[in-house]
Scaffold this motif. Structure first.
Motif, PDB file in Angstrom:
ATOM      1  N   GLY A   1       2.107  -8.200   3.590  1.00 26.37           N
ATOM      2  CA  GLY A   1       1.924  -8.729   2.277  1.00 26.37           C
ATOM      3  C   GLY A   1       1.484  -7.787   1.076  1.00 26.37           C
ATOM      4  N   ILE A   2       1.431  -6.545   1.375  1.00 24.91           N
ATOM      5  CA  ILE A   2       0.947  -5.531   0.262  1.00 24.91           C
ATOM      6  C   ILE A   2       2.010  -4.584   0.471  1.00 24.91           C
ATOM      7  CG2 ILE A   2      -1.595  -5.971   0.325  1.00 24.91           C
ATOM      8  CD1 ILE A   2      -2.108  -3.432   2.186  1.00 24.91           C
ATOM      9  N   ILE A   3       2.123  -3.746  -0.653  1.00 19.64           N
ATOM     10  CA  ILE A   3       2.993  -2.303  -0.391  1.00 19.64           C
ATOM     11  C   ILE A   3       2.159  -1.423  -0.014  1.00 19.64           C
ATOM     12  CG2 ILE A   3       4.520  -0.672  -1.431  1.00 19.64           C
ATOM     13  CD1 ILE A   3       5.021  -2.835  -3.651  1.00 19.64           C
TER      14      ILE A   3
ATOM     15  N   ASN B   1      -5.142   2.683  -0.523  1.00 24.06           N
ATOM     16  CA  ASN B   1      -6.094   3.350   0.309  1.00 24.06           C
ATOM     17  C   ASN B   1      -6.785   2.371   1.475  1.00 24.06           C
ATOM     18  OD1 ASN B   1      -5.967   5.526  -1.508  1.00 24.06           O
ATOM     19  ND2 ASN B   1      -7.639   4.821  -2.621  1.00 24.06           N
ATOM     20  N   MET B   2      -6.844   3.025   2.778  1.00 26.37           N
ATOM     21  CA  MET B   2      -7.135   2.035   3.904  1.00 26.37           C
ATOM     22  C   MET B   2      -8.524   2.704   4.367  1.00 26.37           C
ATOM     23  SD  MET B   2      -4.855  -0.017   4.130  1.00 26.37           S
ATOM     24  CE  MET B   2      -5.381  -0.713   5.449  1.00 26.37           C
TER      25      MET B   2
ATOM     26  N   ALA C   1      -8.381  -2.800   2.924  1.00 24.11           N
ATOM     27  CA  ALA C   1      -7.323  -2.308   2.052  1.00 24.11           C
ATOM     28  C   ALA C   1      -7.702  -2.375   0.600  1.00 24.11           C
ATOM     29  CB  ALA C   1      -6.009  -2.845   2.433  1.00 24.11           C
ATOM     30  N   HIS C   2      -7.388  -1.471  -0.022  1.00 25.66           N
ATOM     31  CA  HIS C   2      -7.746  -1.430  -1.567  1.00 25.66           C
ATOM     32  C   HIS C   2      -6.829  -0.647  -2.226  1.00 25.66           C
ATOM     33  CE1 HIS C   2     -10.296  -0.513  -5.323  1.00 25.66           C
ATOM     34  NE2 HIS C   2      -9.866  -1.912  -5.463  1.00 25.66           N
ATOM     35  N   HIS C   3      -6.027  -1.411  -3.253  1.00 22.97           N
ATOM     36  CA  HIS C   3      -5.135  -0.415  -4.055  1.00 22.97           C
ATOM     37  C   HIS C   3      -5.674   0.830  -4.575  1.00 22.97           C
ATOM     38  CE1 HIS C   3      -1.771   0.034  -7.068  1.00 22.97           C
ATOM     39  NE2 HIS C   3      -1.150  -1.026  -6.266  1.00 22.97           N
TER      40      HIS C   3
ATOM     41  N   THR D   1      -9.515  -2.693 -10.216  1.00 25.18           N
ATOM     42  CA  THR D   1      -9.933  -4.053 -10.127  1.00 25.18           C
ATOM     43  C   THR D   1      -9.231  -4.879  -9.275  1.00 25.18           C
ATOM     44  OG1 THR D   1      -8.456  -4.714 -11.789  1.00 25.18           O
ATOM     45  CG2 THR D   1     -10.448  -3.971 -12.438  1.00 25.18           C
ATOM     46  N   SER D   2      -8.369  -4.477  -8.388  1.00 25.22           N
ATOM     47  CA  SER D   2      -7.786  -5.091  -7.444  1.00 25.22           C
ATOM     48  C   SER D   2      -8.600  -5.532  -6.344  1.00 25.22           C
ATOM     49  CB  SER D   2      -6.495  -4.344  -6.838  1.00 25.22           C
ATOM     50  OG  SER D   2      -7.015  -3.403  -5.846  1.00 25.22           O
ATOM     51  N   PRO D   3      -8.228  -6.686  -5.666  1.00 24.77           N
ATOM     52  CA  PRO D   3      -9.538  -7.102  -4.560  1.00 24.77           C
ATOM     53  C   PRO D   3      -9.308  -6.328  -3.381  1.00 24.77           C
ATOM     54  CG  PRO D   3      -7.283  -8.450  -4.467  1.00 24.77           C
ATOM     55  CD  PRO D   3      -7.135  -7.557  -5.681  1.00 24.77           C
ATOM     56  N   HIS D   4     -10.588  -6.179  -2.605  1.00 23.41           N
ATOM     57  CA  HIS D   4     -10.298  -5.631  -1.223  1.00 23.41           C
ATOM     58  C   HIS D   4      -9.999  -6.649  -0.323  1.00 23.41           C
ATOM     59  CE1 HIS D   4     -12.614  -1.884  -1.961  1.00 23.41           C
ATOM     60  NE2 HIS D   4     -12.768  -2.313  -3.086  1.00 23.41           N
TER      61      HIS D   4
END
Length: 119
Positions: free
Chosen positions: A26-28, A33-34, A97-99, A104-107
């Motif tokens: 569900g993410i690219i 960053n993981m 996971a964080h963009h 400001t994207s969700p964790h």
């Protein structure tokens, strides 16, 4: 829908090894960053290790030299190789996971996998 699914936890004797995996969907994946975090009973969740979208790694001092974080962008998976395990490594381990660019994207978090180090 974003999903992070951890696997690989279990019971291991002191000095042993385990490899945790976290499969993302569900993410690219390559743009994120993981990280691996852990939470022991009665304690706050703490950072264990992170790996950036570009492959740069960072470790908590207590696991430096024993744990290795890596990622396979082709498989949308991040790994945590844990060696020379100690009883104090016992915890629930969570994938995060964080963009990498959009602050400001969700964790996103996985459901956690239990690691128990005991003889």
């Amino acid at each position: 829908q974003v999903q992070l699914v951890e696997s690989g936890g279990g019971l291991v004797q002191p000095g042993g090894s385990l490899r945790l995996s976290c499969a993302a969907s569900g993410i690219i994946f390559s743009r994120y960053n993981m990280g691996w975090y852990r939470q022991a009973p009665g304690k706050q969740r703490e950072l264990v290790a992170t790996i950036t979208s570009g492959g740069r790694t960072n470790y908590q001092d207590s696991v430096q030299g024993r744990f290795i974080i890596s990622r396979d962008n082709a498989k949308n998976t991040v790994y945590l190789q844990m060696n020379t395990l100690k009883p104090e490594d016992t915890a629930v381990y969570y994938c995060n996971a964080h963009h990498a660019v959009i602050a400001t994207s969700p964790h996103y978090w996985g459901q956690g996998t239990q690691v128990t180090v005991s003889s």
